[in-house]
Motif scaffolding. Structure first.
Motif, PDB file in Angstrom:
ATOM      1  N   THR A 110       2.566  14.902  -4.924  1.00  0.00           N
ATOM      2  CA  THR A 110       1.624  14.049  -3.966  1.00  0.00           C
ATOM      3  C   THR A 110       2.391  12.768  -3.355  1.00  0.00           C
ATOM      4  OG1 THR A 110       1.463  12.440  -5.889  1.00  0.00           O
ATOM      5  CG2 THR A 110      -0.242  14.276  -5.562  1.00  0.00           C
ATOM      6  N   ASN A 111       3.561  12.779  -3.340  1.00  0.00           N
ATOM      7  CA  ASN A 111       4.183  11.530  -2.733  1.00  0.00           C
ATOM      8  C   ASN A 111       3.865  11.575  -1.154  1.00  0.00           C
ATOM      9  OD1 ASN A 111       5.172  10.141  -4.769  1.00  0.00           O
ATOM     10  ND2 ASN A 111       7.284  10.534  -4.526  1.00  0.00           N
ATOM     11  N   HIS A 112       3.358  10.551  -0.342  1.00  0.00           N
ATOM     12  CA  HIS A 112       3.307  10.375   0.996  1.00  0.00           C
ATOM     13  C   HIS A 112       1.992  11.026   1.265  1.00  0.00           C
ATOM     14  CE1 HIS A 112       7.079   8.361   1.022  1.00  0.00           C
ATOM     15  NE2 HIS A 112       7.658   9.246   0.512  1.00  0.00           N
ATOM     16  N   MET A 113       1.090  11.962   0.361  1.00  0.00           N
ATOM     17  CA  MET A 113       0.103  12.671   0.864  1.00  0.00           C
ATOM     18  C   MET A 113      -1.200  11.727   0.986  1.00  0.00           C
ATOM     19  SD  MET A 113      -0.395  16.186  -1.025  1.00  0.00           S
ATOM     20  CE  MET A 113       0.820  17.498  -0.578  1.00  0.00           C
ATOM     21  N   ASP A 114      -2.016  11.726   1.740  1.00  0.00           N
ATOM     22  CA  ASP A 114      -3.247  11.015   1.762  1.00  0.00           C
ATOM     23  C   ASP A 114      -4.118  11.513   0.694  1.00  0.00           C
ATOM     24  OD1 ASP A 114      -4.959  13.125   2.846  1.00  0.00           O
ATOM     25  OD2 ASP A 114      -3.840  13.180   4.670  1.00  0.00           O
ATOM     26  N   ILE A 115      -5.328  10.674   0.553  1.00  0.00           N
ATOM     27  CA  ILE A 115      -6.177  10.855  -0.598  1.00  0.00           C
ATOM     28  C   ILE A 115      -6.798  12.309  -0.333  1.00  0.00           C
ATOM     29  CG2 ILE A 115      -8.222  10.272  -1.948  1.00  0.00           C
ATOM     30  CD1 ILE A 115      -6.942   7.372  -1.404  1.00  0.00           C
ATOM     31  N   THR A 116      -7.096  12.575   0.758  1.00  0.00           N
ATOM     32  CA  THR A 116      -7.892  14.005   0.954  1.00  0.00           C
ATOM     33  C   THR A 116      -7.089  15.062   0.728  1.00  0.00           C
ATOM     34  OG1 THR A 116      -9.303  12.920   2.739  1.00  0.00           O
ATOM     35  CG2 THR A 116      -9.237  15.531   2.700  1.00  0.00           C
ATOM     36  N   ALA A 117      -5.680  14.800   1.003  1.00  0.00           N
ATOM     37  CA  ALA A 117      -4.813  16.218   0.657  1.00  0.00           C
ATOM     38  C   ALA A 117      -4.523  16.306  -0.654  1.00  0.00           C
ATOM     39  CB  ALA A 117      -3.504  15.804   1.313  1.00  0.00           C
ATOM     40  N   GLY A 150      -6.270 -15.335   0.032  1.00  0.00           N
ATOM     41  CA  GLY A 150      -6.573 -14.873  -1.228  1.00  0.00           C
ATOM     42  C   GLY A 150      -7.256 -13.562  -1.444  1.00  0.00           C
ATOM     43  N   GLU A 151      -7.754 -12.944  -0.070  1.00  0.00           N
ATOM     44  CA  GLU A 151      -8.164 -11.637  -0.200  1.00  0.00           C
ATOM     45  C   GLU A 151      -7.105 -10.623  -0.607  1.00  0.00           C
ATOM     46  OE1 GLU A 151     -11.568 -10.537   2.220  1.00  0.00           O
ATOM     47  OE2 GLU A 151     -10.881 -11.846   3.749  1.00  0.00           O
ATOM     48  N   LYS A 152      -7.503  -9.432  -1.249  1.00  0.00           N
ATOM     49  CA  LYS A 152      -6.811  -8.522  -1.497  1.00  0.00           C
ATOM     50  C   LYS A 152      -7.720  -7.121  -0.821  1.00  0.00           C
ATOM     51  CE  LYS A 152      -4.727 -10.251  -5.938  1.00  0.00           C
ATOM     52  NZ  LYS A 152      -5.408 -11.626  -5.859  1.00  0.00           N
ATOM     53  N   ILE A 153      -6.987  -6.559  -0.059  1.00  0.00           N
ATOM     54  CA  ILE A 153      -7.362  -5.597   0.796  1.00  0.00           C
ATOM     55  C   ILE A 153      -6.526  -4.239   0.707  1.00  0.00           C
ATOM     56  CG2 ILE A 153      -7.993  -4.839   3.172  1.00  0.00           C
ATOM     57  CD1 ILE A 153      -8.446  -7.949   3.633  1.00  0.00           C
ATOM     58  N   GLY A 154      -7.424  -3.261   0.448  1.00  0.00           N
ATOM     59  CA  GLY A 154      -6.785  -1.835   0.638  1.00  0.00           C
ATOM     60  C   GLY A 154      -7.060  -1.205   1.855  1.00  0.00           C
ATOM     61  N   ILE A 155      -6.106  -0.323   2.066  1.00  0.00           N
ATOM     62  CA  ILE A 155      -6.299   0.537   3.677  1.00  0.00           C
ATOM     63  C   ILE A 155      -5.879   1.934   3.024  1.00  0.00           C
ATOM     64  CG2 ILE A 155      -5.388   0.861   5.684  1.00  0.00           C
ATOM     65  CD1 ILE A 155      -4.433  -1.972   5.962  1.00  0.00           C
ATOM     66  N   ILE A 156      -6.961   2.517   3.445  1.00  0.00           N
ATOM     67  CA  ILE A 156      -6.524   4.136   3.105  1.00  0.00           C
ATOM     68  C   ILE A 156      -7.141   5.098   4.313  1.00  0.00           C
ATOM     69  CG2 ILE A 156      -7.376   4.083   0.731  1.00  0.00           C
ATOM     70  CD1 ILE A 156      -9.988   5.276   1.173  1.00  0.00           C
ATOM     71  N   GLY A 157      -6.643   6.220   4.339  1.00  0.00           N
ATOM     72  CA  GLY A 157      -6.875   7.166   5.469  1.00  0.00           C
ATOM     73  C   GLY A 157      -5.953   8.399   5.522  1.00  0.00           C
ATOM     74  N   GLY A 158      -6.176   9.381   6.309  1.00  0.00           N
ATOM     75  CA  GLY A 158      -5.368  10.446   6.276  1.00  0.00           C
ATOM     76  C   GLY A 158      -3.983  10.290   7.243  1.00  0.00           C
ATOM     77  N   ASN A 159      -3.095  11.200   6.881  1.00  0.00           N
ATOM     78  CA  ASN A 159      -2.043  11.191   7.386  1.00  0.00           C
ATOM     79  C   ASN A 159      -1.826  11.137   8.787  1.00  0.00           C
ATOM     80  OD1 ASN A 159      -0.193  10.949   5.040  1.00  0.00           O
ATOM     81  ND2 ASN A 159      -0.309  13.175   4.903  1.00  0.00           N
ATOM     82  N   GLY A 160      -1.486  10.050   9.665  1.00  0.00           N
ATOM     83  CA  GLY A 160      -1.593  10.234  10.822  1.00  0.00           C
ATOM     84  C   GLY A 160      -2.611   9.342  11.477  1.00  0.00           C
ATOM     85  N   SER A 161      -3.454   8.703  10.778  1.00  0.00           N
ATOM     86  CA  SER A 161      -4.791   8.217  11.083  1.00  0.00           C
ATOM     87  C   SER A 161      -4.523   6.639  11.466  1.00  0.00           C
ATOM     88  CB  SER A 161      -5.627   8.141   9.892  1.00  0.00           C
ATOM     89  OG  SER A 161      -5.308   7.282   8.974  1.00  0.00           O
ATOM     90  N   GLY A 162      -3.257   6.171  11.463  1.00  0.00           N
ATOM     91  CA  GLY A 162      -2.978   4.797  11.982  1.00  0.00           C
ATOM     92  C   GLY A 162      -2.934   3.839  11.083  1.00  0.00           C
TER      93      GLY A 162
END
Length: 618
Positions: free
Chosen positions: A177-184, A340-352
């Motif tokens: 799963t290394n470097h795979m996006d969540i959908t993959a 102090g905010e903690k923000i996560g970023i998710i998205g497909g590979n190549g989504s930016g």
């Protein structure tokens, strides 16, 4: 039915024992997680199973006719072949013939291609041609794409397709799963759940492992323990075993200390001592020296800059857009990031995702819109591609910049002592970086950035290759971190445990922000879909009602209609109170701020439902 049997397998690298008389059996239908710390030898164990490495001692027995397919931890990067040819390689001779045939047909050399048809018929190859095309479609891979041009996640998909095309009896996957996006990752998880063969899997993605395996191989200090259970049950049993081991070691050490006192007694005691007791003491000394101590926990410390100097506003993004040619990655996105905010970023590979980070950090300029940044930002940036790592540099020099001592929290500390907190021995601290595994390199990067005074921590996929214990300790550090955190990760458990809000790169420039972690995002996304469905169905219901006489409300409906205004008023007041709290930037420093964001999202959803119900009953 045993497919692979390990009989007293031993393997040493230099003076370090990797496998110590390991015995185990892999049965048909087993789905095994191979668990262990970074550097314990999990990948080496996989190579032994795959037949790539011969053990120093013992026997590896593979049942006749069993086909083993192995996905290595690091996919090739500099291969200039197209994806069709790479996947076809998994079929051996027939794959080579089909690749040649396809190339000749593409080049218009049909006469030469016809000459290969006899070989294809002999090898019954036409069905395999369809199989290759189906496998490429299954992983959404373009046959003509060149491997070296793809990102790490896509290269891993290609090599996984190459492994599966062989239809192996035993599939060995090292960090798939290394470097795979969540959908993959979710697609792969479903695929492996449905996989009818035998699986041995190395992964530090806890959600992924828990959803697949039915057995755990635990590799700890050269010894292999087999747990006939799923991952969650294994975690509890392993904790109990470690606690028991710690108690036993303390008893042993106490007994040893008592015996050392006894043997150092006076002359009379030495004359009359029991020789059997002396021999037992010598054995205890030997055991103590040879006992391979379990590595201590990682001690991770972050250095927070003086908070009084930090601006409460970190980023203000207004209608930001970004395009590369005709490809729009971001479309009129706005957000406010407070201290102090903690923000996560998710998205497909190549989504930016990485592009989004570079825009925030002024490394790229938006096509339109604006970004206002705090002037007091002090950045610590964990880069996904480890661009700062120089293979020939010593680990200690990389962290300290060549100095012997490093300043941690205002105190001078020797760099080797600091690196011991990250499980590096003194010998490893002086070793070149090229000697380290992927997980050790990631740990070294964390040691580097967490030694820097910073009020903004940006982590781009920091969880790749880290063992579970280090992941959990990193989670604890990030939860306690008082600065601002922006995190790109595909690890669902890690996101759930750390972030207060999640930015989702939906694709085609669409970006949405949700309160909470990954699971919270899924709940809110489902709510949005349910509400959209209601809105779509509403006009149809109105149209039908024009042709049907209005029915009188029942007593229950009348009661519900009378209560709705009070519910709406109460909900609006509570929303206003939470919004008032959130308007104070200092509120975000408090732990309850994250709960408030989640509560606000729920209330707004409830309010919308109340209005819809009111409209329906009216």
């Amino acid at each position: 039915m045993p497919l692979i049997t390990l009989d007293s397998i031993s393997l040493n690298f230099s003076e370090k024992p990797i496998l110590n008389e390991v015995s185990a059996t892999i049965l048909k239908g087993d789905k095994i997680a191979l668990i262990g710390r970074n550097g314990e030898g999990k990948s080496t164990f996989m190579r032994v199973l795959a037949g790539v490495i011969e053990p120093d001692d013992g026997k590896l027995k593979v049942k006749n006719g069993v086909k083993i397919s192995y996905l290595e931890q690091t996919p090739p990067e500099d291969v200039d072949k197209n994806l069709f040819d790479i996947v076809a390689e998994g079929l051996g001779e027939i794959g080579e013939v089909l690749s040649r045939y396809r190339y000749l047909m593409t080049e218009g050399e049909s006469d030469k291609a016809m000459e290969l048809q006899a070989d294809i018929d002999r090898l019954d190859g036409w069905q395999h041609l369809h199989k290759i095309e189906s496998m490429l479609n299954r992983f959404t891979l373009k046959p003509e794409a060149i491997l070296s041009t793809l990102s790490g996640g896509w290269r891993r998909r290609v090599m996984l397709a190459r492994a599966l095309i062989q239809e192996p009896n035993v599939l060995l996957l090292d960090e798939p799963t290394n470097h795979m996006d969540i959908t993959a990752i979710l697609d792969l998880e479903k695929m492996l759940k449905d996989y009818h063969g035998t699986l041995v899997l190395i992964s530090h993605d806890r959600s992924f492992v828990a959803g697949i395996v039915n057995k755990v191989f635990d590799l700890d200090r050269g010894n292999l323990a087999v747990f006939e259970c799923g991952y969650k049950a294994y975690v509890k049993r392993k904790d109990n075993l470690l606690n028991s081991e710690e108690v036993a070691n303390k008893r042993f050490d106490k007994k040893l200390a008592q015996e050392e006192v006894w043997i150092r007694q006076g002359i009379k005691a030495r004359r009359t001592r029991n020789e059997g007791r002396v021999r037992a003491l010598e054995d205890m000394r030997s055991n103590f020296i040879n006992r391979r101590q379990k590595q201590g926990k990682v001690k991770i410390h972050s250095v927070a800059e003086d908070e009084k100097r930090a601006s409460k506003l970190v980023f203000e993004v207004k209608k930001m857009s970004y395009s590369i040619g005709d490809l729009q990655l971001i479309k009129e996105f706005s957000m406010l990031v407070l201290k102090g905010e903690k923000i996560g970023i998710i998205g497909g590979n190549g989504s930016g995702k990485s592009t989004f980070i570079k825009l925030l950090l002024d490394q790229l300029q938006p096509t339109s819109g604006s970004i206002r940044r705090s002037k007091t930002i002090k950045l610590a940036y964990f880069d996904q591609m480890r661009e700062l790592l120089e293979p020939n540099m010593k680990a200690m020099d990389f962290v300290s910049g060549g100095a012997d001592h490093i300043n941690i929290g205002g105190k001078s500390k020797h760099v080797i002592g600091y690196l011991r907190q990250f499980l590096f021995t003194g010998k490893q601290a002086m070793a070149p970086i090229k000697m380290f595994s992927g997980g050790e390199k990631n740990r070294l990067m964390l040691a580097k950035i967490l030694s820097q005074p910073a009020n903004l921590l940006v982590l781009d996929e920091p969880t790749n290759d880290l063992d579970v214990e280090t992941l959990e300790l990193l989670e604890e550090m990030l939860v306690e971190y008082t600065g601002t955190l922006i995190l790109i990760s595909h690890d669902r458990t890690f996101l759930n445990n750390v972030v207060g809000s999640t930015i989702v790169m939906e694709g085609e420039g669409d970006i949405q922000q949700y309160a909470g972690g990954y699971d919270d995002y899924l709940l809110q996304k489902q709510d949005d879909l349910d509400n959209t469905t209601k809105v779509k169905n509403k006009p149809k219901a109105v149209k039908e009602s024009n042709n049907i006489p209005k029915k009188k409300l029942s007593y229950k409906q009348q009661q519900e209609l009378e209560k709705l205004p009070k519910k709406i008023e109460k909900t609006e007041i509570e929303i206003g109170e939470i919004q008032q709290q959130l308007s104070d930037p200092e509120f975000f420093q408090l732990p309850e701020s994250q709960d408030a964001l989640i509560r606000l999202a729920r209330l707004e959803s409830d309010l919308e439902c109340y209005y819809e119900k009111w409209s329906e009953l009216e």
